[in-house]
Design a protein around this motif. Sequence first.
Motif, PDB file in Angstrom:
ATOM      1  N   SER A 134      60.350  58.417  73.951  1.00  0.00           N
ATOM      2  CA  SER A 134      60.863  58.557  75.316  1.00  0.00           C
ATOM      3  C   SER A 134      60.845  57.203  76.008  1.00  0.00           C
ATOM      4  N   GLY A 135      61.518  57.103  77.137  1.00  0.00           N
ATOM      5  CA  GLY A 135      61.543  55.839  77.870  1.00  0.00           C
ATOM      6  C   GLY A 135      60.157  55.373  78.254  1.00  0.00           C
ATOM      7  N   GLY A 136      59.310  56.289  78.699  1.00  0.00           N
ATOM      8  CA  GLY A 136      57.953  55.916  79.071  1.00  0.00           C
ATOM      9  C   GLY A 136      57.133  55.457  77.886  1.00  0.00           C
ATOM     10  N   GLU A 137      57.319  56.130  76.750  1.00  0.00           N
ATOM     11  CA  GLU A 137      56.597  55.731  75.541  1.00  0.00           C
ATOM     12  C   GLU A 137      57.079  54.373  75.038  1.00  0.00           C
ATOM     13  N   GLN A 138      58.365  54.097  75.179  1.00  0.00           N
ATOM     14  CA  GLN A 138      58.873  52.780  74.797  1.00  0.00           C
ATOM     15  C   GLN A 138      58.267  51.693  75.673  1.00  0.00           C
ATOM     16  N   GLN A 139      58.096  51.975  76.975  1.00  0.00           N
ATOM     17  CA  GLN A 139      57.462  50.991  77.851  1.00  0.00           C
ATOM     18  C   GLN A 139      56.006  50.783  77.449  1.00  0.00           C
ATOM     19  N   MET A 140      55.342  51.866  77.097  1.00  0.00           N
ATOM     20  CA  MET A 140      53.972  51.739  76.599  1.00  0.00           C
ATOM     21  C   MET A 140      53.929  50.855  75.358  1.00  0.00           C
ATOM     22  N   LEU A 141      54.871  51.060  74.439  1.00  0.00           N
ATOM     23  CA  LEU A 141      54.889  50.283  73.202  1.00  0.00           C
ATOM     24  C   LEU A 141      55.171  48.810  73.490  1.00  0.00           C
ATOM     25  N   ALA A 142      56.111  48.539  74.385  1.00  0.00           N
ATOM     26  CA  ALA A 142      56.404  47.150  74.730  1.00  0.00           C
ATOM     27  C   ALA A 142      55.174  46.469  75.323  1.00  0.00           C
ATOM     28  N   THR A 143      54.447  47.201  76.166  1.00  0.00           N
ATOM     29  CA  THR A 143      53.229  46.651  76.770  1.00  0.00           C
ATOM     30  C   THR A 143      52.143  46.473  75.709  1.00  0.00           C
ATOM     31  N   ALA A 144      51.984  47.476  74.853  1.00  0.00           N
ATOM     32  CA  ALA A 144      50.970  47.400  73.798  1.00  0.00           C
ATOM     33  C   ALA A 144      51.248  46.236  72.853  1.00  0.00           C
ATOM     34  N   ARG A 145      52.511  46.035  72.507  1.00  0.00           N
ATOM     35  CA  ARG A 145      52.851  44.920  71.610  1.00  0.00           C
ATOM     36  C   ARG A 145      52.450  43.585  72.234  1.00  0.00           C
ATOM     37  N   ALA A 146      52.698  43.433  73.543  1.00  0.00           N
ATOM     38  CA  ALA A 146      52.308  42.196  74.229  1.00  0.00           C
ATOM     39  C   ALA A 146      50.793  42.038  74.256  1.00  0.00           C
ATOM     40  N   LEU A 147      50.069  43.143  74.404  1.00  0.00           N
ATOM     41  CA  LEU A 147      48.604  43.062  74.449  1.00  0.00           C
ATOM     42  C   LEU A 147      48.011  42.713  73.091  1.00  0.00           C
ATOM     43  N   CYS A 148      48.774  42.934  72.003  1.00  0.00           N
ATOM     44  CA  CYS A 148      48.301  42.552  70.671  1.00  0.00           C
ATOM     45  C   CYS A 148      48.149  41.039  70.542  1.00  0.00           C
ATOM     46  N   LEU A 149      48.742  40.276  71.463  1.00  0.00           N
ATOM     47  CA  LEU A 149      48.587  38.828  71.461  1.00  0.00           C
ATOM     48  C   LEU A 149      47.241  38.401  72.050  1.00  0.00           C
ATOM     49  N   GLU A 150      46.458  39.366  72.559  1.00  0.00           N
ATOM     50  CA  GLU A 150      45.239  39.050  73.306  1.00  0.00           C
ATOM     51  C   GLU A 150      45.559  38.013  74.387  1.00  0.00           C
ATOM     52  N   PRO A 151      46.470  38.358  75.295  1.00  0.00           N
ATOM     53  CA  PRO A 151      46.999  37.359  76.227  1.00  0.00           C
ATOM     54  C   PRO A 151      45.994  36.906  77.273  1.00  0.00           C
TER      55      PRO A 151
END
Length: 231
Positions: free
Chosen positions: A133-150
């Motif tokens: 879903s759109g909300g889950e895709q936003q979660m995934l985009a955010t999670a992927r960025a957090l995998c960088l340990e920003p």
Amino acid sequence: MLELSEINVAYGRAQILRDLSLTVNAGEILCLLGRNGAGKTTTMKAIMGLLPLMSGRITLDGQTISELPAHKVAGTGIGYIPQGRRLFADLTVAQNLEIGLMVRNSGGAVRDGVLDLFPRLRERLHQRAETLSGGEQQMLATARALCLEPRVLLLDEPTEGLQPSMIEAIRQVIVVMRDRGVAILLVEQRIDAILSVADRVAFIENGRNLETLPADALRADHAILERHLGV
């Protein structure tokens, strides 16, 4: 600390940013506000090295990053969630996260920590991103960025088109990352969302600084928003 010092940016012959200066401190959320076309997304792209500077300087904890090629900027510790999410649609949730982990050679412990923030994604690890879903895709985009340990997180319209429950889930994660010491630059049009998370708000117009204020000032006086945004 992320610092933009009098940066100038153009698309071809059209100059968009004009001597723009911003500072985002560790452990704070700075919201960037302006009318459509003010230069908000351009600012994000300039930070990520996707647009070259005509002049000025961008530094992260004193290190100049504006001279780095775009593919190396994320490696300095800057996570970017662009408007539109830009996921790898044919890849699974797990594969999208793996791409984020590869940027800084992070391991399974980082992935598990990110999934703790987004338990719904843990249930969908083998599902293709395009089927979310759109909300889950936003979660995934955010999670992927957090995998960088920003050390710094850039979010461009993260709640656009989402239902209230998803907006709240994203908001909670943003606050958690702020509390962990991450510097967060947020572009958001939803005034209620801004006032619920922001520490400071920077207004820009035609690519120029107008003023930067504590978010409490906006909460106390909505006339400031009307003056700058007409809302």
